[in-house]
Design an enzyme around this catalytic site. Structure first.
Site, mmCIF file in Angstrom:
data_model
loop_
_atom_site.group_PDB
_atom_site.id
_atom_site.type_symbol
_atom_site.label_atom_id
_atom_site.label_comp_id
_atom_site.label_asym_id
_atom_site.label_seq_id
_atom_site.Cartn_x
_atom_site.Cartn_y
_atom_site.Cartn_z
ATOM 1 N N ASP A 133 59.522 -54.743 29.625
ATOM 2 C CA ASP A 133 59.501 -53.622 30.583
ATOM 3 C C ASP A 133 60.714 -53.520 31.522
ATOM 4 O OD1 ASP A 133 57.012 -53.398 29.390
ATOM 5 O OD2 ASP A 133 55.842 -53.633 31.221
ATOM 6 N N LYS A 141 53.311 -49.629 25.241
ATOM 7 C CA LYS A 141 51.963 -50.069 25.634
ATOM 8 C C LYS A 141 51.546 -49.288 26.872
ATOM 9 C CE LYS A 141 53.829 -53.837 28.431
ATOM 10 N NZ LYS A 141 53.387 -53.351 29.745
ATOM 11 N N CYS A 193 53.213 -58.173 33.821
ATOM 12 C CA CYS A 193 53.333 -58.013 32.373
ATOM 13 C C CYS A 193 53.910 -59.247 31.674
ATOM 14 C CB CYS A 193 54.100 -56.748 32.048
ATOM 15 S SG CYS A 193 53.124 -55.277 32.484
HETATM 16 C C1 VGL Z 1 53.814 -53.646 35.264
HETATM 17 C C2 VGL Z 1 52.472 -53.022 36.992
HETATM 18 C C3 VGL Z 1 52.140 -51.858 36.357
HETATM 19 C C4 VGL Z 1 54.736 -54.658 34.674
HETATM 20 C C5 VGL Z 1 53.480 -52.486 34.597
HETATM 21 O O1 VGL Z 1 55.578 -54.286 33.816
HETATM 22 O O2 VGL Z 1 54.642 -55.834 35.074
HETATM 23 N N1 VGL Z 1 53.298 -53.912 36.460
HETATM 24 N N2 VGL Z 1 52.654 -51.604 35.146
#
Ligand code: VGL
Ligand code: ZN
Length: 217
Positions: A13, A111, A156
């Site tokens: 991410d 995702k 994540c």
């Molecule tokens: C994430 C919070 C919400 C992450 C993704 O990538 O850690 N954290 N969505």
């Protein structure tokens, strides 16, 4: 630590919304991008994940009346932290950080694209039963050892590492190539959860400079 041809770097991410100026900005997140680029050069195999939410996603505070970001709700599958709206599908916020440069990345796994269920982990959605398909992909490709980096350490990256290990992959977190969101206790809980799962945390200089590709090919 010597790398093998069956190792894979999972880059979690590294998207604009998680970096300073983004909707869910993580402090100092820009600093890990050059580090991840150079780490990636040491791996034959790299997989990127991309958090990818529809409008009115269950994890958005705005989806729930009278709720604010960082509060928790009871979702049908258990507690769910609420966030500012982030990584809306096909927006600039969802795009990879412009300095991320990994031309040989082999798979981009999206995702969190189901409106009614969040997915922190690259392997399992937050109901802990719906698979993303990543474990099957790794097994079919005989990729057996995972090195994780990216954002966020305490969400994540944490849940991806825990699930990867539980699904039978040797799993290692490259700690200095991550940054945390840092909610109350989230870092300490992540450290404890990784330790309890026997997932080592290493620092990027511990990874050998030797490119395994040169040996393997
Ligand atoms: C994430 C919070 C919400 C992450 C993704 O990538 O850690 N954290 N969505
Ligand atoms: Zn998200």
């Amino acid at each position: 630590m010597q790398l093998h041809p069956t190792d894979v770097l999972l880059v979690i991410d590294v998207q604009n919304d998680f970096t300073p100026g983004g909707a869910l900005a993580i402090a100092d997140a820009n600093a890990i991008v050059p580090l991840i680029n150079s780490l990636a050069k040491k791996f034959d195999h790299v997989i990127l994940t991309q958090d990818w939410h529809p409008t009115q996603h269950i994890s958005f505070a705005t989806t729930h009346p009278h709720k604010r970001p960082f509060e928790t709700i009871e979702a049908p599958y258990g507690p769910q932290t609420l966030w500012p709206e982030h990584v809306l599908q096909h927006t600039q916020g969802a795009a990879f950080h412009p300095a991320l440069s990994i031309p040989h990345a082999e798979l981009i796994l999206r995702k969190g694209f189901r409106r009614h269920i969040d997915s922190y982990s690259a392997f399992m959605e937050n109901d802990h039963t719906t698979p993303t398909g990543l474990a099957g992909y790794l097994r079919e490709r005989n990729l057996t050892r995972l090195f994780l980096c990216g954002l966020a350490y305490d969400f994540c990256v944490r849940y991806s590492a825990i699930d990867g290990k539980a699904l039978g992959f040797e799993t290692i977190v490259i700690e200095d190539a991550t940054r945390p969101v840092n909610l109350t206790h989230s870092i300490a809980e992540t450290n404890a959860a990784l330790a309890a799962a026997h997932i080592p945390r290493i620092q990027s200089p511990e990874i050998s400079a030797e490119i395994s590709a040169d040996i393997a090919k």
